[in-house]
Design an enzyme around this catalytic site. Structure first.
Site, PDB file in Angstrom:
ATOM      1  CG  ASP A 134      -1.956   1.126   1.179  1.00 28.93           C
ATOM      2  OD1 ASP A 134      -2.372   1.520   0.079  1.00 28.93           O
ATOM      3  OD2 ASP A 134      -2.314   1.625   2.251  1.00 28.93           O
ATOM      4  CB  CYS A 188     -17.498  -4.454 -14.628  1.00 27.51           C
ATOM      5  SG  CYS A 188     -16.588  -4.236 -13.086  1.00 27.51           S
ATOM      6  CB  CYS A 194     -19.445   0.951  -8.051  1.00 32.08           C
ATOM      7  SG  CYS A 194     -18.721   0.877  -9.706  1.00 32.08           S
ATOM      8  CB  CYS A 214     -12.543   9.329  -2.934  1.00 36.25           C
ATOM      9  SG  CYS A 214     -12.709   7.687  -2.197  1.00 36.25           S
ATOM     10  CB  CYS A 243     -17.740   2.017  -4.692  1.00 38.82           C
ATOM     11  SG  CYS A 243     -16.092   1.883  -3.977  1.00 38.82           S
TER      12      CYS A 243
END
Length: 381
Positions: A134, A188, A194, A214, A243
């Site tokens: 991350d 998808c 979402c 966001c 989402c």
């Protein structure tokens, strides 16, 4: 040495140490990602939390000069909380996003990657590697997509066939040339749930996120939250799962595989009022082991004030007045004043007017005026 045979040994070992999914990718330049990042930069869609230059984020050899492969791992985490405490009129609660329910995932993934690295070094004593979770330069999602862990959904999350998008991701760059796995097909389709559900319209189009809008990003900022987002945050203390929750691929997905990923209900859904007066020491002892604590207590306390305003919690007025009058941090004082105005009791308005007489900080005074404007809005109706 037979690299393919060792690859199979690594896969088997990964299962023994608590890795739910593993994939192998080439260390080639992420050319498509590089162009996407340049577009993001040009559009000012960055969060500012990203590490490294675009080149460092897309060229593995800049991070490990002899890079030949990247090993991607995924660990599943729960999507539902057992024995979740209820938010009541007497005890309003906030919520941390699911990715912050258990022990800080950076700790969990680094532990697994370190064990994987040691195992590979036993097979290849001269091997070199670099692990990342991350906060590293590489995009965990881009690596996972290339390694066949899952596909990148329109919500910008990696969606795995087995665990949906409720997975933590990490990677190990290595100088061992393993045969890469094949990517997973995007499924998808025409679904836009979402994009339609995002509270702030942060998902601009499938796979493109404006981080500045966001909620997951906004809850981590330390300054005043822009007005347009305050009513959108609700009781979220840290992060946002909307989402992911609405995604059809995540329906009925709930894995409780690793004890360290299990939520502690009183921490994952904390009472909001006590958060306003928590000391640094108490904060570290209570929340220090979860991912949502990485920015310190200030953003979470600001969000708690917004959450109490969301609930119009009149029982919190006395507590919030104390914060407005005594907290040394302007952003917290100002947000407290706004929250009092939003709750809208006569006691709250009187307290704002009284504090305004002595408040010196212009930003706080501006928030106080906004708080008092709610009174005018009510009387005008």
């Amino acid at each position: 040495m037979n690299h393919e045979a060792v690859k199979q040994e690594i896969i088997e070992y990964s299962k023994k140490i608590g890795i739910d999914k593993i994939g192998f990718a080439s260390a080639d330049v992420f050319s498509e990602l590089k162009e996407r990042l340049k577009r993001q930069q040009d559009l000012a869609y960055y969060s500012g939390f990203e590490k490294g230059s675009i080149e460092e984020r897309t060229e593995p050899e800049r991070l490990l000069p002899e890079a030949k492969s990247i090993i991607s791992i995924a660990i599943a985490y729960p999507s539902r909380m057992k024995n979740a405490p209820k938010s009541t009129k007497e005890a309003r609660r906030g919520i941390f996003c699911r990715a912050s329910w258990g022990t800080d995932y950076h700790v969990i993934l680094r532990d697994r990657l370190a064990k994987l690295s040691s195992f590979i070094k036993e097979k290849f004593p001269e091997s070199e590697d670099k692990l990342m979770v991350d906060t590293g330069e590489l995009s965990d999602r881009a690596v996972a997509e290339r390694a066949g862990i899952g596909f990148s959904g329109k919500n910008t999350s990696i969606i795995t066939p087995e665990f949906g998008s409720f997975v933590y991701l990490g990677e190990l760059i290595t100088n061992i040339p393993f045969i890469p796995d094949s990517p997973v097909d995007d499924s998808c389709g025409d679904c836009t749930k979402c994009l339609d559900a995002c509270p702030t319209g942060a998902l601009i189009q499938g796979g493109q996120l404006n981080a500045q809008r966001c909620i997951a990003f906004l809850t981590q900022t330390k300054d005043y939250l822009p007005d347009e987002f305050r009513t959108k945050i609700g009781n979220r203390v840290y992060g946002c799962d909307t989402c992911q929750v609405v995604c059809p691929k995540n329906q009925k997905i709930d894995f409780h595989i690793h004890p360290e990923t299990e939520p502690e209900p009183e921490i994952a859904k904390p009472r909001l009022q006590p958060m306003l007066r928590i000391s640094n020491r108490e904060f570290k002892e209570t929340f220090g082991h979860i991912a949502g604590a990485w920015r310190g207590k200030k953003p979470l306390q600001r969000n708690a004030l917004i959450g109490l305003a969301h609930y119009k919690d009149e029982s919190a007025v006395g507590e919030i007045i104390q914060v407005m009058e005594n907290d040394p941090r302007p952003v917290i004082r100002g947000t407290a004043a706004w929250s009092l105005g939003k709750i809208g009791t006569s006691e709250a308005y009187a307290a704002i007017e009284h504090a305004l007489k002595t408040e010196q900080d212009e930003g706080v005074r501006y928030e106080m005026e906004k708080g008092l404007d709610f009174q005018h809005d009510i009387s005008a109706k």
